[in-house]
Design a protein around this motif. Structure first.
Motif, mmCIF file in Angstrom:
data_model
loop_
_atom_site.group_PDB
_atom_site.id
_atom_site.type_symbol
_atom_site.label_atom_id
_atom_site.label_comp_id
_atom_site.label_asym_id
_atom_site.label_seq_id
_atom_site.Cartn_x
_atom_site.Cartn_y
_atom_site.Cartn_z
ATOM 1 N N ASN A 2 0.836 -1.194 0.000
ATOM 2 C CA ASN A 2 0.000 0.000 0.000
ATOM 3 C C ASN A 2 0.880 1.257 0.000
ATOM 4 O O ASN A 2 1.088 1.878 1.039
ATOM 5 C CB ASN A 2 -0.929 -0.017 1.219
ATOM 6 C CG ASN A 2 -1.977 1.058 1.155
ATOM 7 O OD1 ASN A 2 -2.258 1.601 0.089
ATOM 8 N ND2 ASN A 2 -2.555 1.373 2.295
ATOM 9 N N ILE A 3 1.414 1.597 -1.184
ATOM 10 C CA ILE A 3 2.315 2.750 -1.304
ATOM 11 C C ILE A 3 1.840 3.668 -2.421
ATOM 12 O O ILE A 3 1.043 3.290 -3.272
ATOM 13 C CB ILE A 3 3.772 2.337 -1.598
ATOM 14 C CG1 ILE A 3 3.864 1.655 -2.974
ATOM 15 C CG2 ILE A 3 4.328 1.464 -0.498
ATOM 16 C CD1 ILE A 3 5.242 1.655 -3.577
ATOM 17 N N LYS A 4 2.369 4.860 -2.394
ATOM 18 C CA LYS A 4 2.259 5.816 -3.494
ATOM 19 C C LYS A 4 3.684 6.245 -3.799
ATOM 20 O O LYS A 4 4.514 6.335 -2.905
ATOM 21 C CB LYS A 4 1.432 7.032 -3.091
ATOM 22 C CG LYS A 4 -0.008 6.708 -2.708
ATOM 23 C CD LYS A 4 -0.748 7.957 -2.292
ATOM 24 C CE LYS A 4 -2.120 7.683 -1.776
ATOM 25 N NZ LYS A 4 -3.070 7.161 -2.704
ATOM 26 N N SER A 5 3.994 6.483 -5.060
ATOM 27 C CA SER A 5 5.324 6.979 -5.409
ATOM 28 C C SER A 5 5.173 8.281 -6.172
ATOM 29 O O SER A 5 4.303 8.424 -7.032
ATOM 30 C CB SER A 5 6.095 5.944 -6.231
ATOM 31 O OG SER A 5 5.342 5.504 -7.335
ATOM 32 N N ILE A 6 5.999 9.258 -5.781
ATOM 33 C CA ILE A 6 5.974 10.590 -6.382
ATOM 34 C C ILE A 6 7.411 11.097 -6.464
ATOM 35 O O ILE A 6 8.323 10.509 -5.883
ATOM 36 C CB ILE A 6 5.114 11.566 -5.551
ATOM 37 C CG1 ILE A 6 5.715 11.800 -4.157
ATOM 38 C CG2 ILE A 6 3.666 11.098 -5.465
ATOM 39 C CD1 ILE A 6 5.083 12.941 -3.394
ATOM 40 N N PRO A 7 7.624 12.217 -7.160
ATOM 41 C CA PRO A 7 8.947 12.847 -7.091
ATOM 42 C C PRO A 7 9.204 13.333 -5.654
ATOM 43 O O PRO A 7 8.264 13.686 -4.940
ATOM 44 C CB PRO A 7 8.829 14.048 -8.036
ATOM 45 C CG PRO A 7 7.629 13.786 -8.870
ATOM 46 C CD PRO A 7 6.713 12.928 -8.058
ATOM 47 N N VAL A 8 10.447 13.352 -5.245
ATOM 48 C CA VAL A 8 10.787 13.835 -3.900
ATOM 49 C C VAL A 8 10.373 15.303 -3.776
ATOM 50 O O VAL A 8 10.734 16.118 -4.624
ATOM 51 C CB VAL A 8 12.309 13.710 -3.637
ATOM 52 C CG1 VAL A 8 12.680 14.350 -2.307
ATOM 53 C CG2 VAL A 8 12.737 12.270 -3.658
ATOM 54 N N PRO A 9 9.598 15.651 -2.742
ATOM 55 C CA PRO A 9 9.240 17.057 -2.551
ATOM 56 C C PRO A 9 10.490 17.925 -2.373
ATOM 57 O O PRO A 9 11.468 17.504 -1.751
ATOM 58 C CB PRO A 9 8.412 17.041 -1.265
ATOM 59 C CG PRO A 9 7.864 15.652 -1.196
ATOM 60 C CD PRO A 9 8.948 14.780 -1.768
ATOM 61 N N GLU A 53 1.943 2.795 6.333
ATOM 62 C CA GLU A 53 2.424 1.573 6.991
ATOM 63 C C GLU A 53 3.950 1.602 7.115
ATOM 64 O O GLU A 53 4.652 0.785 6.541
ATOM 65 C CB GLU A 53 1.943 0.362 6.197
ATOM 66 C CG GLU A 53 0.437 0.308 6.082
ATOM 67 C CD GLU A 53 -0.079 -0.675 5.052
ATOM 68 O OE1 GLU A 53 0.721 -1.420 4.459
ATOM 69 O OE2 GLU A 53 -1.290 -0.685 4.842
ATOM 70 N N LYS A 54 4.424 2.557 7.880
ATOM 71 C CA LYS A 54 5.859 2.808 7.995
ATOM 72 C C LYS A 54 6.651 1.573 8.394
ATOM 73 O O LYS A 54 7.657 1.239 7.762
ATOM 74 C CB LYS A 54 6.108 3.935 8.995
ATOM 75 C CG LYS A 54 7.586 4.178 9.306
ATOM 76 C CD LYS A 54 7.786 5.253 10.350
ATOM 77 C CE LYS A 54 7.325 4.839 11.689
ATOM 78 N NZ LYS A 54 8.289 4.579 12.707
ATOM 79 N N ASP A 55 6.249 0.889 9.441
ATOM 80 C CA ASP A 55 7.042 -0.222 9.958
ATOM 81 C C ASP A 55 7.142 -1.378 8.969
ATOM 82 O O ASP A 55 8.206 -1.982 8.818
ATOM 83 C CB ASP A 55 6.486 -0.705 11.298
ATOM 84 C CG ASP A 55 6.636 0.345 12.395
ATOM 85 O OD1 ASP A 55 7.589 1.149 12.318
ATOM 86 O OD2 ASP A 55 5.803 0.374 13.313
ATOM 87 N N GLN A 56 6.054 -1.703 8.293
ATOM 88 C CA GLN A 56 6.075 -2.784 7.312
ATOM 89 C C GLN A 56 7.007 -2.447 6.144
ATOM 90 O O GLN A 56 7.822 -3.276 5.735
ATOM 91 C CB GLN A 56 4.666 -3.058 6.781
ATOM 92 C CG GLN A 56 4.640 -4.157 5.739
ATOM 93 C CD GLN A 56 3.280 -4.310 5.071
ATOM 94 O OE1 GLN A 56 2.454 -3.411 5.094
ATOM 95 N NE2 GLN A 56 3.067 -5.451 4.453
#
Length: 111
Positions: free
Chosen positions: A51-58, A73-76
């Motif tokens: 369960n992720i989203k990918s974008i350019p680094v802000p 879901e940081k830990d996973q």
């Protein structure tokens, strides 16, 4: 400037970012930042079924180009990346971006 071979990935990430900004509140996510574009794209590929989203680094995190993985879901995600030996930093948005974990020497546009 990033290599021309990363141009399609950059365009794809920017289009996804526009869509996410229109449909979601991106300030509620953890932002994983990587040392360079290839590492960020590798992480995106490994995590594609999570369960992720990918974008350019802000720009507030790093003013050069790069890939950011967003998740609630940081830990996973952290566990998977550690297992894959991928270095990262974790950022959150609380009245501006704040780093909460990790230390990398970012060189996102250097190959």
């Amino acid at each position: 400037m990033a290599s021309i071979k990363y141009l399609p990935a950059g365009i794809r990430l920017h289009i996804k970012e526009i869509f996410y900004k229109l449909t979601d509140d991106l300030t509620k996510y953890y932002y994983f930042h990587f040392k360079d574009i290839p590492t960020g794209l590798k992480a995106e590929k490994i995590l594609r079924n999570k369960n992720i989203k990918s974008i350019p680094v802000p720009n507030e995190i790093f003013q050069e180009c790069g890939v950011a993985i967003l998740t609630k879901e940081k830990d996973q995600i952290k566990e998977i990346l550690v297992k894959e030996n991928i270095d990262f930093e974790i950022w959150v948005y609380k009245n501006g971006f704040k780093k909460i974990e990790g230390k990398i020497k970012a060189k996102s546009c250097q190959l």
